[in-house]
Design a protein around this motif. Structure first.
Motif, mmCIF file in Angstrom:
data_model
loop_
_atom_site.group_PDB
_atom_site.id
_atom_site.type_symbol
_atom_site.label_atom_id
_atom_site.label_comp_id
_atom_site.label_asym_id
_atom_site.label_seq_id
_atom_site.Cartn_x
_atom_site.Cartn_y
_atom_site.Cartn_z
ATOM 1 N N VAL A 222 32.450 46.064 -15.034
ATOM 2 C CA VAL A 222 31.322 45.542 -14.268
ATOM 3 C C VAL A 222 31.533 45.830 -12.795
ATOM 4 O O VAL A 222 32.608 45.576 -12.250
ATOM 5 N N ASN A 223 30.479 46.346 -12.142
ATOM 6 C CA ASN A 223 30.516 46.563 -10.704
ATOM 7 C C ASN A 223 30.090 45.273 -10.020
ATOM 8 O O ASN A 223 28.963 44.789 -10.206
ATOM 9 N N LEU A 224 30.973 44.695 -9.210
ATOM 10 C CA LEU A 224 30.726 43.400 -8.583
ATOM 11 C C LEU A 224 30.002 43.514 -7.250
ATOM 12 O O LEU A 224 29.846 42.520 -6.536
ATOM 13 N N THR A 225 29.550 44.735 -6.893
ATOM 14 C CA THR A 225 28.865 44.926 -5.615
ATOM 15 C C THR A 225 27.346 44.820 -5.760
ATOM 16 O O THR A 225 26.618 44.964 -4.779
ATOM 17 N N ASN A 226 26.871 44.575 -6.982
ATOM 18 C CA ASN A 226 25.429 44.478 -7.223
ATOM 19 C C ASN A 226 25.087 43.159 -7.904
ATOM 20 O O ASN A 226 25.938 42.517 -8.514
ATOM 21 N N GLY A 227 23.816 42.777 -7.801
ATOM 22 C CA GLY A 227 23.331 41.592 -8.501
ATOM 23 C C GLY A 227 23.503 40.302 -7.712
ATOM 24 O O GLY A 227 24.083 40.281 -6.616
ATOM 25 N N SER A 228 22.986 39.215 -8.279
ATOM 26 C CA SER A 228 23.089 37.899 -7.644
ATOM 27 C C SER A 228 24.544 37.472 -7.530
ATOM 28 O O SER A 228 25.265 37.438 -8.532
ATOM 29 N N VAL A 229 24.972 37.144 -6.320
ATOM 30 C CA VAL A 229 26.369 36.773 -6.087
ATOM 31 C C VAL A 229 26.759 35.563 -6.920
ATOM 32 O O VAL A 229 27.808 35.551 -7.573
ATOM 33 N N TRP A 230 25.942 34.542 -6.916
ATOM 34 C CA TRP A 230 26.272 33.296 -7.620
ATOM 35 C C TRP A 230 26.363 33.518 -9.127
ATOM 36 O O TRP A 230 27.275 33.020 -9.783
ATOM 37 N N LYS A 231 25.427 34.292 -9.665
ATOM 38 C CA LYS A 231 25.438 34.537 -11.108
ATOM 39 C C LYS A 231 26.589 35.460 -11.508
ATOM 40 O O LYS A 231 27.286 35.206 -12.501
ATOM 41 N N VAL A 232 26.778 36.528 -10.717
ATOM 42 C CA VAL A 232 27.843 37.486 -11.036
ATOM 43 C C VAL A 232 29.209 36.797 -11.032
ATOM 44 O O VAL A 232 30.019 36.966 -11.951
ATOM 45 N N LEU A 233 29.468 35.993 -10.006
ATOM 46 C CA LEU A 233 30.772 35.328 -9.897
ATOM 47 C C LEU A 233 30.950 34.235 -10.946
ATOM 48 O O LEU A 233 32.057 34.010 -11.426
ATOM 49 N N LEU A 234 29.867 33.564 -11.302
ATOM 50 C CA LEU A 234 29.963 32.537 -12.342
ATOM 51 C C LEU A 234 30.335 33.176 -13.681
ATOM 52 O O LEU A 234 31.273 32.722 -14.357
ATOM 53 N N MET A 235 29.630 34.230 -14.055
ATOM 54 C CA MET A 235 29.885 34.876 -15.341
ATOM 55 C C MET A 235 31.241 35.583 -15.343
ATOM 56 O O MET A 235 31.890 35.689 -16.384
ATOM 57 N N TYR A 236 31.660 36.063 -14.173
ATOM 58 C CA TYR A 236 32.934 36.763 -14.067
ATOM 59 C C TYR A 236 34.107 35.797 -14.029
ATOM 60 O O TYR A 236 35.181 36.054 -14.596
ATOM 61 N N SER A 237 33.916 34.636 -13.371
ATOM 62 C CA SER A 237 35.017 33.686 -13.175
ATOM 63 C C SER A 237 35.274 32.795 -14.378
ATOM 64 O O SER A 237 36.398 32.334 -14.583
ATOM 65 N N LEU A 238 34.238 32.541 -15.169
ATOM 66 C CA LEU A 238 34.418 31.634 -16.312
ATOM 67 C C LEU A 238 35.506 32.102 -17.276
ATOM 68 O O LEU A 238 36.374 31.304 -17.666
ATOM 69 N N PRO A 239 35.513 33.369 -17.686
ATOM 70 C CA PRO A 239 36.608 33.812 -18.568
ATOM 71 C C PRO A 239 37.972 33.732 -17.884
ATOM 72 O O PRO A 239 38.974 33.437 -18.541
ATOM 73 N N LEU A 240 38.020 34.012 -16.565
ATOM 74 C CA LEU A 240 39.284 33.906 -15.845
ATOM 75 C C LEU A 240 39.766 32.459 -15.836
ATOM 76 O O LEU A 240 40.955 32.179 -16.026
ATOM 77 N N PHE A 241 38.830 31.541 -15.613
ATOM 78 C CA PHE A 241 39.170 30.115 -15.636
ATOM 79 C C PHE A 241 39.654 29.710 -17.022
ATOM 80 O O PHE A 241 40.654 29.002 -17.167
#
Length: 464
Positions: A7-26
Motif C-alpha cells: 500500500v502506498n501511504l502517500t495517497n488517500g484520506s490520512v485518517w482512514k489510511v492510518l487507521l486501517m494500516y495501524s490496526l493490524p500493527l496494534f
C-alpha cells in the motif's frame, strides 16, 4: 499462500489510511505481548511454585530484552529505509535494502547468541537473583537465546511487510502462532510438568512458526518486484543508511532494557514479594505502551513515505490522527487497570500462591503508573514522527531523557525512604519530562521540513 498487497501511504484520506494500516500493527503488538503474558499466566497458575516461576521468567525477560533491542532495531530501521524507497517508487532499491538487511542482521544475531550463551550467568548474578528461582531463570534464558534467529527474522520480515503497506499478513501469522503458544504452554506445563522450561520451549516453537510463515510471504513479495536492472545482494551505501536508522532504535531499546536491568536489580533487593508485584504489574503496563509503540511504527513508515514524496502536510495530519487513536487506546487501558488492579494481578498467580505484600506492590505500581499512560503516549507518538522523518538525534535525546531519569529516580527515591513507592513514581516523572522534550523535537523537525523545497526522495538526515 496469498500475501497481503503493498500500500502506498502517500495517497488517500490520512485518517482512514492510518487507521486501517495501524490496526493490524496494534493487533500484532498485543498478540506479541501475549507470548510472555501467557507464559506468566500458565506458570503462575499451574507451576508448583507459581510466584517464584513468575519471578524467574520476569527476571530472564529483563536480560532477553537487551538482546531483543537489536531485533527491534532491525525492524524499525529497515522499515524506514524500505518505506522511503517504496514511497519514491524505486523497486530496485527496495530489493537491495531487504537483501542487505537480511545479511547484516543475521550476522549480528549470531554474535548476540554467542554473547547470550557466554554471559548468561554473569547477567543473572548482576541482577541479585535469589537461589530459590535462579536455576529456572537460567534455563528460560538459555532456551530463549536459542530462539533469537526466529525472533530476528520475524521482526525483520514484519517490518519490511509493514513498510510496503502490508501490516495484515504478519498479524495473521502471529495470531496463529499465539494460539499454538497457548496450547504448547498448557501441554508442557500442565501435562508434562516442565514449568518454566516448558514455557520457554512453547515460546521458541511458536516463534519459529510465525517466522517461517512471514519469511515465505516476504520472498513472494520480493519476487513480485520486477526490475530492469539486477539488484545487488549487498550494498555498502544501504548498509550505512541501515545503521543510521537502526542504531538510534537499537540504542534506545537497549538503553531502556539496560535501565530496566538496573531497576530490576534494585527491586530484587527489596525482596521476593516486591519482585513478584513489580513483574506482574510491569507486564501489564508494557502491554499498554507496546500497543502505542506499534502505532508509532506505523506512523514512522507513513512519515518516511510522505517525506520522500514531499508531503509534509500529510505528516502533520498523520501525527494528529495517530495521536488521537493512541490516546483513546491508552485511556481504555488506564481505566481498566486503575479500576481492577487486583483482578489482573490474580490472573497471573493463584490467590493461594500470592502473598498480601506481593498483591499490595502490584496494585500500587499498576494504579500509579497506569494513570500516566496517556502522557507517555504523547511522547512515543512524537518520537515516531521524528524518527520517520530522519530525526535520529531528537528521537535519541528524548528517549535517553526518559530512561536516565527513571533509573536515577528509582535508586534515589528508594534510598531516601520511599521504598517501593519510589519505584512507582519514577515512571510518571520520567515520562512527563521526556514528553516535553519529544514534542519540542517534533515541532523543530516539522519546521525544518516545511522550510525545505520538497524532493522526490530525501535520504536520511538528522532532524536537528
Amino acid at each position: 499462500m496469498k500475501s497481503g498487497k503493498t500500500v502506498n501511504l502517500t495517497n488517500g484520506s490520512v485518517w482512514k489510511v492510518l487507521l486501517m494500516y495501524s490496526l493490524p500493527l496494534f493487533g500484532s503488538a498485543m498478540v506479541q505481548q501475549l507470548y510472555s503474558l501467557v507464559d506468566l499466566l500458565v506458570v503462575g497458575n499451574f507451576a508448583k511454585e507459581g510466584a517464584l516461576a513468575v519471578d524467574a521468567i520476569g527476571n530472564a525477560t529483563v536480560v532477553i530484552n537487551i538482546l531483543l533491542a537489536f531485533a527491534l532495531g532491525a525492524n524499525g530501521g529497515c522499515a524506514v529505509i524500505v518505506a522511503k524507497f517504496f514511497g519514491a517508487g524505486d523497486k530496485k532499491k527496495v530489493r537491495e535494502t531487504v537483501y542487505t538487511a537480511l545479511i547484516s542482521f543475521c550476522v549480528i544475531c549470531a554474535f548476540l547468541m554467542v554473547i547470550g550463551f557466554s554471559f548468561a550467568i554473569l547477567f543473572l548474578n548482576a541482577l541479585n537473583i535469589p537461589s530459590s528461582y535462579y536455576q529456572d531463570c537460567l534455563v528460560y534464558l538459555y532456551i530463549y537465546v536459542g530462539s533469537l534467529p526466529f525472533v530476528f527474522l520475524y521482526n525483520l520480515g514484519c517490518g519490511i511487510c509493514s513498510a510496503l503497506g502490508d501490516s495484515k499478513t504478519p498479524f495473521i501469522f502471529l495470531v496463529l502462532s499465539s494460539f499454538l503458544n497457548v496450547g504448547l504452554d498448557l501441554l508442557f506445563v500442565c501435562v508434562f510438568h516442565k514449568d518454566v522450561a516448558g514455557a520457554a520451549w512453547a515460546t521458541l516453537i511458536s516463534q519459529a512458526v510465525s517466522c517461517v510463515l512471514t519469511v515465505i510471504v516476504l520472498i513472494k513479495k520480493l519476487n513480485a518486484f520486477k526490475t530492469e536492472d539486477r539488484a545487488k545482494k549487498f550494498d555498502k551505501s544501504i548498509l550505512s543508511d541501515l545503521f543510521k536508522t537502526s542504531v538510534p532504535i537499537i540504542l534506545q531499546q537497549s538503553f531502556v532494557s539496560v535501565g530496566n536491568f538496573f531497576v530490576n536489580s534494585r527491586i530484587n533487593s527489596l525482596g521476593e514479594d516486591a519482585t513478584t508485584g513489580f513483574t506482574t504489574a510491569f507486564k501489564l503496563v508494557c502491554m499498554a505502551t507496546m500497543g502505542v509503540v506499534s502505532m508509532t511504527n506505523g506512523l514512522a513508515n507513513f512519515a518516511a513515505q510522505n517525506k520522500a514524496a514531499g508531503e509534509v502536510k500529510r505528516i502533520k495530519q498523520g501525527f494528529l490522527a495517530v495521536l488521537c487513536y493512541a490516546l483513546v487506546t491508552s485511556v481504555v487501558f488506564l481505566v481498566i487497570f486503575v479500576t481492577c488492579p487486583d483482578f489482573f494481578t490474580r490472573l497471573f498467580i493463584q490467590k493461594e500462591k500470592l502473598t498480601d505484600d506481593a498483591m499490595k506492590y502490584s496494585r500500587q505500581f499498576l494504579v500509579i503508573v497506569s494513570s500516566f499512560i496517556p502522557v507517555v503516549c504523547v511522547k512515543i507518538i512524537a518520537d515516531g514522527a521524528v524518527r520517520g522523518c530522519g530525526g535520529n538525534i531528537g528521537f535519541t535525546v528524548s528517549t535517553f531523557t526518559d530512561l536516565v531519569l527513571r533509573v536515577l529516580l528509582v535508586y534515589f527515591l528508594t534510598d531516601v525512604g520511599w521504598g517501593f513507592s519510589g519505584v512507582c513514581w519514577a515512571w510518571p516523572i520520567g515520562w512527563g519530562i521526556s514528553m516535553f522534550v519529544a514534542l519540542l523535537f517534533y515541532l523543530l523537525t516539522i519546521r525544518k521540513l516545511s522550510g525545505k523545497k520538497p524532493t522526490k526522495c530525501n535520504m536520511i538526515e538528522g532532524a536537528v
